[in-house]
Design an enzyme around this catalytic site. Structure first.
Site, PDB file in Angstrom:
ATOM      1  N   ARG A 164     -78.424 -52.572   1.163  1.00  0.00           N
ATOM      2  CA  ARG A 164     -77.898 -51.239   1.528  1.00  0.00           C
ATOM      3  C   ARG A 164     -76.470 -51.391   2.015  1.00  0.00           C
ATOM      4  NH1 ARG A 164     -83.400 -50.704   2.281  1.00  0.00           N
ATOM      5  NH2 ARG A 164     -84.182 -49.213   0.744  1.00  0.00           N
ATOM      6  N   ASP A 193     -82.202 -54.388  -3.881  1.00  0.00           N
ATOM      7  CA  ASP A 193     -82.764 -53.052  -3.650  1.00  0.00           C
ATOM      8  C   ASP A 193     -82.060 -52.070  -4.575  1.00  0.00           C
ATOM      9  OD1 ASP A 193     -84.081 -50.767  -2.292  1.00  0.00           O
ATOM     10  OD2 ASP A 193     -84.512 -52.273  -0.766  1.00  0.00           O
ATOM     11  N   HIS A 264     -87.851 -50.159  -5.851  1.00  0.00           N
ATOM     12  CA  HIS A 264     -86.563 -50.536  -5.245  1.00  0.00           C
ATOM     13  C   HIS A 264     -85.719 -51.373  -6.211  1.00  0.00           C
ATOM     14  CE1 HIS A 264     -87.155 -48.877  -1.239  1.00  0.00           C
ATOM     15  NE2 HIS A 264     -88.411 -49.274  -1.309  1.00  0.00           N
ATOM     16  N   GLU A 328     -93.357 -49.240  -1.633  1.00  0.00           N
ATOM     17  CA  GLU A 328     -92.774 -47.950  -2.022  1.00  0.00           C
ATOM     18  C   GLU A 328     -92.434 -47.893  -3.513  1.00  0.00           C
ATOM     19  OE1 GLU A 328     -90.724 -46.616   2.158  1.00  0.00           O
ATOM     20  OE2 GLU A 328     -89.556 -47.971   0.908  1.00  0.00           O
ATOM     21  N   TRP A 468     -83.194 -52.883   8.499  1.00  0.00           N
ATOM     22  CA  TRP A 468     -82.744 -52.196   7.279  1.00  0.00           C
ATOM     23  C   TRP A 468     -81.372 -51.613   7.576  1.00  0.00           C
ATOM     24  CZ3 TRP A 468     -85.775 -53.471   3.424  1.00  0.00           C
ATOM     25  CH2 TRP A 468     -87.103 -53.798   3.682  1.00  0.00           C
ATOM     26  N   THR A 469     -80.515 -51.596   6.544  1.00  0.00           N
ATOM     27  CA  THR A 469     -79.116 -51.310   6.870  1.00  0.00           C
ATOM     28  C   THR A 469     -78.540 -50.062   6.188  1.00  0.00           C
ATOM     29  OG1 THR A 469     -78.373 -52.838   5.156  1.00  0.00           O
ATOM     30  CG2 THR A 469     -78.622 -53.738   7.375  1.00  0.00           C
ATOM     31  N   GLU A 470     -79.404 -49.095   5.870  1.00  0.00           N
ATOM     32  CA  GLU A 470     -78.852 -47.844   5.332  1.00  0.00           C
ATOM     33  C   GLU A 470     -77.756 -47.300   6.248  1.00  0.00           C
ATOM     34  OE1 GLU A 470     -82.100 -48.524   5.537  1.00  0.00           O
ATOM     35  OE2 GLU A 470     -83.261 -47.533   3.958  1.00  0.00           O
TER      36      GLU A 470
END
Ligand code: ACM
Ligand code: ZN
Length: 533
Positions: A164, A193, A264, A328, A468-470
């Site tokens: 991300r 991803d 993903h 997911e 997680w780095t969104e």
């Protein structure tokens, strides 16, 4: 009291306080005895490190690197040494035979660190670092202590998502240093991803020229208020990966790569639209959330491609594990794809969940053929779990409980306790994905779910926090999300369950904040400022 004795008393009191704050070790050791009269020794540039075993060289280098960085001097090393003013590193069985167990003694003649193995000596050295003053000095007083210690769990992990947002090799190394400084031992590297592919695969150069970069990123929280129009990306060359793996190994940190499949995967599809159910076109994702475009489970070219990737990835990582994601993966495309439906029919599968299970199990066989074990997020339970796959329980503890009851190995990483992308105050003071995970909640986490019997609990290897780095786009934000929560987690995973006590932890945490300053990290200040949830 006469004035002079009052001053003497005050002085001794002060010395004892310093000695105690210098034994504010996190994670809490199994046993620690501080000299009752507050006796100290001094480490200065005249102190020598005695390296009794070659495998301890990297531990001495870490110690010297830390001394140089924080205090501005380093020590000479020698393979043999007698007399005074020595820090002796040695592999020798201690009372506790667990890997990583150690005994540390600070005595009249210096420091002795004995480890059951090289990792144990490294952890003993980490405890020594926490006995040093938190003020910069060229003469470091160290309280005389006796410590016996060993980790509770063998798996003490941290995951960093570099898809991300991309982080440089230099920063990944700093992240690994944080792991090592907390006596943790696994770096789970989320390398692919929807938003970017981050590892060189020589056979498929389009992964680097197309999948590794996106043209723009949403502004603000998903679905976003427009796009920033800034190209973002990057990837690690195989040489860089090897460099990071070696850097981690020198710190007794195992690196586990994650290559996401079958969901993903939009960045992959952008370069290889033939691997999707619809044929595209696709772009490297510019927004976040769960994407419907996934790898086609009915197309053998997908497996050939993934096998090529595994062929190149497996030799780069000495770890016995490869993580394949598996989370997911919406089934929308599979439901209307002729190839996917044909696969379901040909193999007599019940539905798309069994198709996902087929996908993962087919890849597991390939990964096993390379001498590695497969790890997947808990969705790999759906449609049937193989007997040998390792489950990372993230959607709460349920997946971990179910897998342990099936006698599968489990790593606990539930959103409720260890998702460090969640906010830590209310209202949050920066853009975060959502959720609420204050420090105390992390500290209160117990990785062995109460639903498990003692026998089933054996299948829980340990736990891990995920970053997680969104909404974590640069290094100082990484640290803002990690600290102090990572410090709480380190105690959850290392220290004995019955030793954990939040009040006691908080006393030691004050000293840890001084260490954060020495490390020049950007920590969250909610706890320091007295925030109570
Ligand atoms: C996950 O957080 N999607 C594993
Ligand atoms: Zn398909």
């Amino acid at each position: 009291m006469k004035n002079s004795s009052f001053f003497l008393f005050s002085f001794l009191f002060l010395i004892t306080q310093i000695a105690f704050s210098q034994s504010h070790i996190i994670p809490k050791p199994s046993e620690i005895t501080v000299s009752p009269d507050g006796k100290q020794i001094v480490i200065s540039s005249k102190t020598k490190i005695v390296i009794k075993n070659k495998s301890l060289t990297s531990t001495a280098e870490f110690l010297n690197g830390y001394l140089r960085e924080v205090y501005g001097f380093e020590l000479t090393t020698t393979p043999v040494g007698n007399g005074k003013n020595l820090i002796v590193l040695d592999i020798q069985k201690t009372d506790n035979t667990v890997s990583g167990g150690y005994a540390l003694s600070v005595h009249q003649n210096g420091v002795s660190i004995k480890g059951n193995d090289a990792a144990g000596v490294f952890y003993g050295m980490q405890s020594l670092l926490q006995l040093l003053p938190t003020q910069k000095s060229s003469s470091l007083s160290v309280p005389m202590v006796e410590i016996k210690d060993a980790p509770r769990f063998s798996y003490r992990g941290m995951m960093l998502d570099v898809s991300r947002h991309f982080f440089s090799v230099a920063y990944v190394k700093r992240f690994i240093d944080f792991i090592a400084l907390h006596k943790m031992n696994v770096f789970h590297w989320h390398l692919t991803d929807d938003q970017g592919w981050r590892v060189e695969v020589k056979k498929h150069p389009k992964l680097m020229s197309i999948s590794a970069f996106r043209d723009s990123t949403i502004v603000g929280h998903h679905p976003g208020k427009g796009k920033d129009g800034v190209r973002h990306g990057g990837y690690y060359t195989q040489e860089e990966i090897k460099e990071v793996v070696k850097y981690a190994a020198d710190r007794f940190v195992e690196v586990i790569p994650e290559i996401e499949m079958p969901g993903h995967s939009e960045a992959t599809l952008a370069a290889f639209p033939n691997l999707g159910c619809t044929g595209g076109p696709y772009i490297v994702a510019q927004n976040f959330g769960v994407h419907k475009e996934v790898l086609c489970a009915g197309n053998d070219d997908v497996f050939a491609f993934l096998q090529d990737v595994i062929d190149e990835i497996a030799p780069l990582f000495p770890s016995k594990y490869i993580h394949v994601g598996g989370d997911e993966c919406p089934k929308d495309r599979w439901k209307t794809c002729a190839k996917c439906q044909k696969r379901i029919k040909d193999l007599n599968l019940k539905d798309e969940h069994e198709l996902q299970s087929y996908f993962i199990q087919r890849m597991e066989k390939y990964i096993n053929s390379k001498g590695k074990k497969l790890i997947g997020w808990d969705e790999i339970l759906e449609g049937g779990l193989s007997k040998t796959a390792i489950v990372m329980s993230w959607r709460g503890e349920k997946g971990g409980i179910e897998a342990a009851k099936q006698k599968n190995t489990v790593i606990m990483t539930p959103t409720t306790y260890v998702y460090f992308d969640y906010g830590q105050v209310k209202p949050e003071d920066s853009l975060v994905i959502g959720g609420f995970l204050p420090l105390e909640k992390v500290y209160g986490y117990e990785p062995i779910p109460k639903e498990l019997t003692a026998d089933e609990a054996q299948y829980v290897l340990g736990g891990q926090a995920n970053l997680w780095t969104e909404y974590v786009a640069y290094p100082s934000k990484v640290e803002y999300m990690l600290f102090p929560r990572m410090t709480a987690l380190s105690e959850v995973l290392w220290s004995k369950k019955e030793q954990r006590n939040y009040d006691d932890f908080q006393k030691r945490l004050l000293t840890q904040f001084q260490r954060y300053d020495l490390w020049k990290v950007n920590y969250h200040k909610a706890w320091l400022n007295g925030y109570k949830k």
